[in-house]
Design a protein around this motif. Structure first.
Motif, PDB file in Angstrom:
ATOM      1  N   GLY A   1       0.886  -1.382   0.107  1.00  0.00           N
ATOM      2  CA  GLY A   1      -0.063   0.166  -0.017  1.00  0.00           C
ATOM      3  C   GLY A   1       0.854   1.295  -0.127  1.00  0.00           C
ATOM      4  N   ALA A   2       1.919   1.118   0.507  1.00  0.00           N
ATOM      5  CA  ALA A   2       2.971   2.370   0.769  1.00  0.00           C
ATOM      6  C   ALA A   2       3.306   2.804  -0.788  1.00  0.00           C
ATOM      7  N   THR A   3       3.342   2.071  -1.723  1.00  0.00           N
ATOM      8  CA  THR A   3       4.015   2.476  -3.158  1.00  0.00           C
ATOM      9  C   THR A   3       2.648   2.855  -4.194  1.00  0.00           C
ATOM     10  N   LEU A   4       1.548   2.816  -3.464  1.00  0.00           N
ATOM     11  CA  LEU A   4       0.135   2.965  -4.318  1.00  0.00           C
ATOM     12  C   LEU A   4      -0.351   4.299  -3.742  1.00  0.00           C
ATOM     13  N   VAL A   5       0.041   5.402  -4.741  1.00  0.00           N
ATOM     14  CA  VAL A   5      -0.592   6.866  -4.129  1.00  0.00           C
ATOM     15  C   VAL A   5      -1.185   7.361  -5.161  1.00  0.00           C
ATOM     16  N   ALA A   6      -1.747   8.480  -4.868  1.00  0.00           N
ATOM     17  CA  ALA A   6      -2.562   9.310  -5.804  1.00  0.00           C
ATOM     18  C   ALA A   6      -1.447  10.054  -6.622  1.00  0.00           C
ATOM     19  N   TYR A   7      -1.787  10.607  -7.966  1.00  0.00           N
ATOM     20  CA  TYR A   7      -0.625  11.112  -8.782  1.00  0.00           C
ATOM     21  C   TYR A   7      -0.346  12.362  -8.332  1.00  0.00           C
ATOM     22  N   ALA A   8      -1.221  13.003  -7.675  1.00  0.00           N
ATOM     23  CA  ALA A   8      -0.960  14.332  -6.761  1.00  0.00           C
ATOM     24  C   ALA A   8       0.105  13.981  -5.749  1.00  0.00           C
ATOM     25  N   GLN A   9       0.085  12.729  -5.110  1.00  0.00           N
ATOM     26  CA  GLN A   9       1.179  12.551  -4.083  1.00  0.00           C
ATOM     27  C   GLN A   9       2.441  12.146  -4.375  1.00  0.00           C
ATOM     28  N   ALA A  10       2.672  11.872  -5.688  1.00  0.00           N
ATOM     29  CA  ALA A  10       3.806  11.609  -6.273  1.00  0.00           C
ATOM     30  C   ALA A  10       4.680  12.604  -6.150  1.00  0.00           C
ATOM     31  N   GLY A  11       5.910  12.430  -5.957  1.00  0.00           N
ATOM     32  CA  GLY A  11       6.968  13.659  -5.521  1.00  0.00           C
ATOM     33  C   GLY A  11       6.759  14.651  -6.995  1.00  0.00           C
ATOM     34  N   GLU A  12       6.913  15.932  -6.501  1.00  0.00           N
ATOM     35  CA  GLU A  12       6.471  17.040  -7.560  1.00  0.00           C
ATOM     36  C   GLU A  12       7.947  16.951  -8.841  1.00  0.00           C
ATOM     37  N   ALA A  13       8.886  16.649  -8.433  1.00  0.00           N
ATOM     38  CA  ALA A  13      10.044  16.507  -9.313  1.00  0.00           C
ATOM     39  C   ALA A  13       9.749  15.279 -10.246  1.00  0.00           C
ATOM     40  N   ALA A  14       9.372  14.210  -9.534  1.00  0.00           N
ATOM     41  CA  ALA A  14       9.102  13.071 -10.515  1.00  0.00           C
ATOM     42  C   ALA A  14       8.003  13.315 -11.395  1.00  0.00           C
TER      43      ALA A  14
END
Ligand SMILES: [Zn+2]
Ligand SMILES: [Zn+2]
Length: 138
Positions: free
Chosen positions: A52-65
């Motif tokens: 679950g820790a690697t499944l995030v909303a797109y908005a939560q993915a790092g800004e640089a990424a």
């Protein structure tokens, strides 16, 4: 060649083959244990990467990424910041993919990042090397 000598040679050959078979079996079982250990560790890495820790909303993915990865490598469509758009992030490299595009299947079968083919996890840090104690006898 006398029959007794022939029998001795035959017995020696059978013993040699038996010893070889036992040695090969021992080596093979050791190799299998090592493979099983490595495979179990890799399987554990995969399960952690699919947690679950690697499944995030797109908005939560790092800004640089987000800046360098605007499209999903699977479907080639742009990510949107909709709350329901979940992405699977590869911990080692930060690449991510639509969860709906089934990156999980790739990760499960190939155990690499679908985009860069790198490892799922960064290598574990090596324990610090301790200096050996030096005893000076005067
Ligand atoms: Zn996609
Ligand atoms: Zn990657």
């Amino acid at each position: 060649m006398s029959p007794a000598l022939a029998l001795d040679l035959e017995v020696a050959a059978v013993v040699a083959v038996a010893v070889l078979i036992v040695a090969l079996a021992a080596a093979a079982s050791g190799a299998c244990r090592d493979d099983a250990g490595t495979a179990a560790a890799a399987a554990e890495d995969v399960e952690r990467a699919l947690g679950g820790a690697t499944l995030v909303a797109y908005a939560q993915a790092g800004e640089a990424a987000r800046a360098r990865q605007r499209c999903c490598a699977f479907c080639q469509s742009e990510y949107v910041k909709a709350p329901g758009e979940l992405v699977r992030v590869v911990p080692a490299c930060g690449h991510f993919f639509h969860a709906a595009c089934d990156a999980d299947r790739w990760i499960r079968t190939r155990r690499t990042c679908p985009l860069c083919r790198g490892a799922l996890w960064p290598p574990a840090p090596r324990p610090p090397v301790r200096a050996a104690a030096v005893v000076v006898v005067a």
